[in-house]
Design an enzyme around this catalytic site. Structure first.
Site, PDB file in Angstrom:
ATOM      1  N   ALA A  18       0.810  -1.218   0.000  1.00 31.51           N
ATOM      2  CA  ALA A  18       0.000   0.000   0.000  1.00 31.51           C
ATOM      3  C   ALA A  18       0.846   1.272   0.000  1.00 31.51           C
ATOM      4  O   ALA A  18       0.334   2.360  -0.249  1.00 31.51           O
ATOM      5  CB  ALA A  18      -0.934   0.002   1.206  1.00 31.51           C
ATOM      6  N   GLY A  19       2.148   1.124   0.277  1.00 33.10           N
ATOM      7  CA  GLY A  19       3.021   2.292   0.425  1.00 33.10           C
ATOM      8  C   GLY A  19       3.173   3.067  -0.885  1.00 33.10           C
ATOM      9  O   GLY A  19       2.889   2.559  -1.971  1.00 33.10           O
ATOM     10  N   ARG A  23      10.273   7.854  -2.990  1.00 28.56           N
ATOM     11  CA  ARG A  23      11.627   8.072  -3.510  1.00 28.56           C
ATOM     12  C   ARG A  23      11.858   7.510  -4.914  1.00 28.56           C
ATOM     13  O   ARG A  23      12.895   7.729  -5.523  1.00 28.56           O
ATOM     14  CB  ARG A  23      12.658   7.491  -2.521  1.00 28.56           C
ATOM     15  CG  ARG A  23      12.789   8.364  -1.272  1.00 28.56           C
ATOM     16  CD  ARG A  23      13.899   7.882  -0.387  1.00 28.56           C
ATOM     17  NE  ARG A  23      13.515   6.702   0.367  1.00 28.56           N
ATOM     18  CZ  ARG A  23      14.382   5.807   0.858  1.00 28.56           C
ATOM     19  NH1 ARG A  23      15.666   5.959   0.651  1.00 28.56           N
ATOM     20  NH2 ARG A  23      13.956   4.776   1.552  1.00 28.56           N
ATOM     21  N   ASN A 384       1.645 -23.466 -48.309  1.00 23.37           N
ATOM     22  CA  ASN A 384       2.780 -22.568 -48.520  1.00 23.37           C
ATOM     23  C   ASN A 384       2.264 -21.185 -48.902  1.00 23.37           C
ATOM     24  O   ASN A 384       1.503 -21.046 -49.859  1.00 23.37           O
ATOM     25  CB  ASN A 384       3.670 -23.107 -49.648  1.00 23.37           C
ATOM     26  CG  ASN A 384       4.938 -22.289 -49.771  1.00 23.37           C
ATOM     27  OD1 ASN A 384       5.900 -22.518 -49.049  1.00 23.37           O
ATOM     28  ND2 ASN A 384       4.932 -21.318 -50.668  1.00 23.37           N
ATOM     29  N   TYR A 394      -9.442  -6.847 -41.851  1.00 24.04           N
ATOM     30  CA  TYR A 394     -10.173  -5.750 -41.203  1.00 24.04           C
ATOM     31  C   TYR A 394     -10.838  -4.893 -42.257  1.00 24.04           C
ATOM     32  O   TYR A 394     -10.181  -4.394 -43.176  1.00 24.04           O
ATOM     33  CB  TYR A 394      -9.164  -4.931 -40.383  1.00 24.04           C
ATOM     34  CG  TYR A 394      -9.779  -3.856 -39.515  1.00 24.04           C
ATOM     35  CD1 TYR A 394     -10.843  -4.134 -38.673  1.00 24.04           C
ATOM     36  CD2 TYR A 394      -9.258  -2.563 -39.523  1.00 24.04           C
ATOM     37  CE1 TYR A 394     -11.386  -3.143 -37.871  1.00 24.04           C
ATOM     38  CE2 TYR A 394      -9.789  -1.569 -38.719  1.00 24.04           C
ATOM     39  CZ  TYR A 394     -10.866  -1.869 -37.895  1.00 24.04           C
ATOM     40  OH  TYR A 394     -11.406  -0.892 -37.095  1.00 24.04           O
ATOM     41  N   ALA A 430       0.368 -15.784 -58.546  1.00 25.39           N
ATOM     42  CA  ALA A 430       1.150 -14.672 -57.994  1.00 25.39           C
ATOM     43  C   ALA A 430       0.467 -13.346 -58.304  1.00 25.39           C
ATOM     44  O   ALA A 430      -0.153 -13.179 -59.357  1.00 25.39           O
ATOM     45  CB  ALA A 430       2.559 -14.696 -58.590  1.00 25.39           C
TER      46      ALA A 430
END
Ligand code: UD1
Ligand code: MG
Length: 465
Positions: A18-19, A23, A384, A394, A430
């Site tokens: 809780a500290g 520093r 492949n 998307y 391709a």
């Protein structure tokens, strides 16, 4: 890790966190600063996990929401709204532990390197003494700020005096309180409920339980450790880095002794929840974080970063970044590959240079060897995928899946517009943009036909042929 030598099935861990950590000069709560990719509190949780405690309660306060968010679901929390001292912090666990009559081990969230072995040794002392409370002690080089261990003429722990409350004679004591405790929970609670805050800091001190339990005639024990690193806390960034270095050396030594080659221990970071198999070689600058598991006989090449990655045996990973992903046996990844968000790569696959795989499954023997983005896809065994292929997963609003059948051949530089299904043993030419499903065994073209204009260059320059 050693076998559990004590019954810890009734043991509860209480972690004080809780500290503020003033520093550190940080907006981040202290216990969320990291060593080897793991927040400090994660190191402590890993220790109690390896100890095998039944449950864990973390006392949160400063940055409570952020600390809670960093904890696994199985860990309970209790909030200390005002930091009135360590005794007050412990008592905040009372509602969570209502009716619990077993033992608690109390730890600090900012003391990351304590080992389960030391806690086991402490449990021996505690149980053999039949103690209500056992305090871990050590002798630091500079004992300045610690609570001093005051023993009676027979050597029993009689009380702990905080530095600010101590007399000169007490300040000369070299043995100090490490801030780690084992206690019977009901006996500790009844002791803490009676203590006040009439001291130099106006705080409720957990160490005052020593005096209270002694006054009741109960046994209070001390267990000494000779390893100051294990009980060192982090208060500043300087201390964080020093402890990180000590952690790094210990982790490397552990894995070297376990049969893993760590080529450059001082540049390699292996988190506390990582596991590595024998004969795996880890090259320079590698970071292995979270619940990463790497099997045996693997090569984790220089500067690779693995976060929550599950890697099989005899896998080669060259300079790549893997997070929340799985890789099967004998697969080769990289150089410069990026696997993320639930990528599952089978065995004997190839994920080559500049290939990003997100949320996709690759069947055994499937390959994407060069320059691709494969997102939200299922790639069948031995398929492949040609260089430069992109799944368009998307549409600006939603994500869609791409299915690529086993044994299929996706030509170079394909644009696969999802949702899309390419059948088994199918081919795409391709340079195609594929927008419609391709049946099993078919060949699909999706590109402009090439035109050739003979003599065009000369005509342009006005030269008649
Ligand atoms: C404490 C001990 C001291 C011991 C030292 C070891 C007390 C009074 N003193 O001193 O004898 O030598 O640890 O490091 O306990 N915390 C809370 N809530 C609070 C106060 C503290 O959760 O109200 C947490 C801190 O976040 C920290 C731990 O408890 O994790 C210890 O607190 P800290 O203030 O560091 O205690 P010290 O003064 O170091
Ligand atoms: Mg402290």
């Amino acid at each position: 890790m050693p076998e559990t030598s004590h019954d810890v099935s009734q043991l509860t861990a209480l972690i004080l966190a809780a500290g503020k950590g003033t520093r550190m000069k940080s907006a981040l709560p202290k216990v969320l600063h990291r060593i080897a990719g793991e927040p400090l509190i994660g190191h402590v949780l890993s220790t109690v996990e390896r100890l095998g405690v039944a449950r864990t309660v973390v006392i949160v306060g400063h940055g409570a929401d952020a600390v809670r968010a960093a904890l696994p679901d199985a860990v309970q929390t209790a909030e200390q709204r005002e930091q009135l001292g360590t005794a007050h912090a412990v008592l905040q666990a009372s509602p969570a532990l209502a009716g619990f009559s077993g033992e608690v081990v109390i730890l600090s969230g900012d003391v990351p390197l304590l080992s389960p072995e030391t806690l086991h040794a402490m449990l021996s002392t505690h149980r053999e003494a039949g103690a209500a409370l056992t305090v871990l002690t050590f002798r630091p080089e500079d004992p300045s700020r610690y609570g001093r261990i005051v023993r009676d003429s027979e050597g029993h722990l009689s009380r702990i005096v905080e530095y600010k409350d101590a007399t000169d004679a007490e300040r000369a004591i070299g043995e100090v309180n490490a801030g780690v405790y084992l206690a019977s929970w009901p006996q500790l609670v009844s002791a803490l409920e009676g203590i006040g805050n009439d001291n130099a800091q106006g705080e409720y001190y957990l160490p005052d339980a020593v005096t209270a339990l002694n006054a009741k005639g109960l046994v209070v024990a001390a267990h000494a450790t000779d390893d100051p690193i294990e009980v060192a806390g982090v208060n500043t960034r300087l201390e964080l880095v020093a402890l990180a270095q000590a952690y790094q050396e210990r982790a490397a030594r552990y894995w070297l002794e376990a049969g893993v080659t760590i080529e450059s221990p001082h540049t390699t970071w292996i988190g506390p929840r990582v596991t590595l198999g024998e004969d795996t070689v880890v090259e320079a600058g590698v970071q292995l974080h979270g619940r990463t598991r790497v099997g045996s006989g693997c090569l984790v090449g220089a500067h690779s970063q693995l976060i929550d990655a599950q890697v099989g045996d005899e896998v080669t990973i060259l300079q790549s970044y893997l997070s929340e992903s799985m890789v099967g046996d004998r697969t080769i990844v990289g150089p410069f590959a990026h696997l993320r968000n639930g990528a599952e790569i089978g065995s004997r696959c190839r994920i080559g240079n500049f290939v990003e795989v997100k949320g996709s499954v690759f069947g055994d023997g499937a390959k994407a060897s060069h320059l691709s983005y494969i997102g939200d896809a299922t790639v069948g065994a031995k398929a492949n995928i040609g260089a430069g292929t992109i799944t368009c997963n998307y549409d600006g609003e939603r994500k869609h899946r791409t299915e690529i059948g086993s044994g299929s051949f996706v030509g170079s530089n394909n644009t696969l517009v999802a949702p899309l299904k390419i059948g088994a043993d199918a081919y795409t030419a391709a340079g195609s943009t594929i927008t419609q499903d391709v049946p099993d065994g078919a060949l699909a073209f999706g590109r402009a036909r090439q035109a050739v204009k003979l003599g065009w260059a000369m005509q342009r320059k006005g030269i008649k042929q």
